[in-house]
Design a protein around this motif. Structure first.
Motif, mmCIF file in Angstrom:
data_model
loop_
_atom_site.group_PDB
_atom_site.id
_atom_site.type_symbol
_atom_site.label_atom_id
_atom_site.label_comp_id
_atom_site.label_asym_id
_atom_site.label_seq_id
_atom_site.Cartn_x
_atom_site.Cartn_y
_atom_site.Cartn_z
ATOM 1 N N ALA A 183 0.898 -1.142 -0.002
ATOM 2 C CA ALA A 183 0.291 0.012 0.107
ATOM 3 C C ALA A 183 0.776 1.229 0.081
ATOM 4 O O ALA A 183 0.833 2.303 -0.773
ATOM 5 C CB ALA A 183 -0.988 -0.028 1.292
ATOM 6 N N GLY A 184 1.841 1.147 0.904
ATOM 7 C CA GLY A 184 2.868 2.395 1.083
ATOM 8 C C GLY A 184 3.441 2.692 -0.364
ATOM 9 O O GLY A 184 3.681 3.823 -0.946
ATOM 10 N N LEU A 185 4.018 1.603 -0.917
ATOM 11 C CA LEU A 185 4.808 1.615 -2.070
ATOM 12 C C LEU A 185 3.842 1.990 -3.173
ATOM 13 O O LEU A 185 4.363 2.948 -3.948
ATOM 14 C CB LEU A 185 5.395 0.185 -2.493
ATOM 15 C CG LEU A 185 6.472 0.321 -3.588
ATOM 16 C CD1 LEU A 185 7.416 1.130 -3.403
ATOM 17 C CD2 LEU A 185 6.765 -1.086 -3.750
ATOM 18 N N VAL A 186 2.785 1.525 -3.543
ATOM 19 C CA VAL A 186 1.988 1.861 -4.731
ATOM 20 C C VAL A 186 1.498 3.648 -4.547
ATOM 21 O O VAL A 186 1.334 4.083 -5.473
ATOM 22 C CB VAL A 186 0.837 0.957 -4.949
ATOM 23 C CG1 VAL A 186 -0.127 1.264 -6.041
ATOM 24 C CG2 VAL A 186 1.699 -0.267 -5.309
ATOM 25 N N ASP A 228 -7.771 -7.102 -2.261
ATOM 26 C CA ASP A 228 -7.860 -5.572 -2.794
ATOM 27 C C ASP A 228 -7.504 -4.360 -2.166
ATOM 28 O O ASP A 228 -7.176 -4.555 -0.829
ATOM 29 C CB ASP A 228 -9.639 -5.266 -2.659
ATOM 30 C CG ASP A 228 -10.430 -6.394 -3.554
ATOM 31 O OD1 ASP A 228 -10.081 -6.275 -4.762
ATOM 32 O OD2 ASP A 228 -11.108 -6.983 -3.175
ATOM 33 N N LEU A 229 -6.769 -3.676 -2.725
ATOM 34 C CA LEU A 229 -6.001 -2.425 -2.092
ATOM 35 C C LEU A 229 -6.428 -1.235 -2.837
ATOM 36 O O LEU A 229 -6.052 -1.050 -4.173
ATOM 37 C CB LEU A 229 -4.631 -2.663 -2.133
ATOM 38 C CG LEU A 229 -3.510 -1.853 -1.590
ATOM 39 C CD1 LEU A 229 -3.619 -1.776 -0.131
ATOM 40 C CD2 LEU A 229 -2.115 -2.371 -1.693
ATOM 41 N N LYS A 263 -3.254 7.255 2.115
ATOM 42 C CA LYS A 263 -4.217 6.629 2.905
ATOM 43 C C LYS A 263 -4.426 5.169 2.124
ATOM 44 O O LYS A 263 -4.532 5.484 0.874
ATOM 45 C CB LYS A 263 -5.520 7.281 2.866
ATOM 46 C CG LYS A 263 -6.609 6.535 3.732
ATOM 47 C CD LYS A 263 -7.602 7.468 4.319
ATOM 48 C CE LYS A 263 -8.821 6.675 4.914
ATOM 49 N NZ LYS A 263 -8.440 5.459 5.790
ATOM 50 N N ALA A 264 -4.352 3.961 2.858
ATOM 51 C CA ALA A 264 -4.596 2.912 2.150
ATOM 52 C C ALA A 264 -5.666 1.929 2.774
ATOM 53 O O ALA A 264 -5.492 1.889 4.063
ATOM 54 C CB ALA A 264 -3.028 2.019 2.069
ATOM 55 N N ASP A 265 -6.516 1.303 2.089
ATOM 56 C CA ASP A 265 -7.444 0.417 2.674
ATOM 57 C C ASP A 265 -7.334 -1.043 1.657
ATOM 58 O O ASP A 265 -7.152 -1.001 0.618
ATOM 59 C CB ASP A 265 -9.003 1.011 2.006
ATOM 60 C CG ASP A 265 -9.044 2.403 2.782
ATOM 61 O OD1 ASP A 265 -8.937 2.269 4.086
ATOM 62 O OD2 ASP A 265 -9.507 3.282 2.038
ATOM 63 N N ASP A 321 -8.492 -3.450 6.593
ATOM 64 C CA ASP A 321 -7.418 -2.742 7.525
ATOM 65 C C ASP A 321 -7.337 -1.331 6.684
ATOM 66 O O ASP A 321 -7.347 -1.431 5.257
ATOM 67 C CB ASP A 321 -6.126 -3.368 7.595
ATOM 68 C CG ASP A 321 -5.376 -2.469 8.833
ATOM 69 O OD1 ASP A 321 -5.725 -1.953 9.323
ATOM 70 O OD2 ASP A 321 -3.990 -2.901 8.600
ATOM 71 N N ASP A 322 -7.061 -0.280 7.269
ATOM 72 C CA ASP A 322 -6.754 1.033 6.585
ATOM 73 C C ASP A 322 -5.744 1.694 7.592
ATOM 74 O O ASP A 322 -5.660 1.561 8.557
ATOM 75 C CB ASP A 322 -8.240 1.936 6.510
ATOM 76 C CG ASP A 322 -8.761 2.313 7.732
ATOM 77 O OD1 ASP A 322 -8.104 3.141 8.588
ATOM 78 O OD2 ASP A 322 -9.845 1.713 8.087
#
Length: 195
Positions: free
Chosen positions: A7-10, A81-82, A109-111, A123-124
């Motif tokens: 999530a952080g990378l994308v 899913d991200l 912000k990642a969900d 998770d978010d």
């Protein structure tokens, strides 16, 4: 959790553009993204999906970029899913006629959601990210970029980001980006429209 790292990378896969020579900070980007995460026990998780972003100048040296990416995949019976949204503020300063130093600070912000055998876990998270690097024009038609990026999710990680972009017209280019960490590789094919 490896999904948090991805999530952080994308989230930072579509950071703003640089203005060395004729490169624009004002653009719209559409992308196809493919991510591979090395899992425990030799299994990999593959995610892919679309992204979109817009970047615009705030003044001569400052710019802002807004981005969103939606990834999904199914591996070994796990549906993942991200969704990622980011806001990045960037500063650039020329160090030569065709190369800029860049520094960016962003909020992500990642969900994430994963389903296995009828059980769903979600998770978010939110995080800060810092990018330091260089971008510029190798020729009149080829733009390049190289940077180091620190993502401050629960699992803080540092990545090497590389990109190349070829201009088919004055304000349209196609680009390839790669983001590398010991357990993660992410590639994106981008179409960018400068305005």
């Amino acid at each position: 959790m490896k999904l948090r790292i991805i999530a952080g990378l994308v989230a930072a896969s579509l950071v703003g553009s640089v203005s060395a020579s004729d490169v624009s900070y004002d653009n719209l980007t559409l992308s196809w993204n493919d991510a591979t995460i090395d899992g425990d026990g030799g299994s990999d998780l593959d995610l892919d999906g679309f992204g979109a972003g817009v970047s615009f100048s705030l003044n001569k040296n400052w710019y802002m970029a807004l981005d969103t990416t939606m990834l999904s995949g199914n591996e070994g019976g796990v549906d993942a899913d991200l969704d990622i949204s980011t806001v990045n503020f960037g500063f650039h300063n020329p160090i030569s006629n065709n190369t800029d130093f860049i520094a960016e600070l962003g909020y992500a912000k990642a969900d994430s959601e994963a389903t296995f055998a009828g059980v769903t876990v979600s998770d978010d998270e939110s995080a800060a990210n810092l990018v330091l690097g260089f971008r510029g024009m190798a020729t009149d038609s080829f733009e390049w970029g190289a940077s180091v990026q620190h993502m401050d999710f629960d699992d803080s990680t540092t990545f090497l980001n590389l990109e190349g972009r070829y201009y088919l017209a004055d304000n349209f280019s196609l680009g390839l980006t790669g983001k590398f960490e010991s357990d993660i590789n992410i590639y994106a094919l981008e179409a960018r429209f400068d305005f």
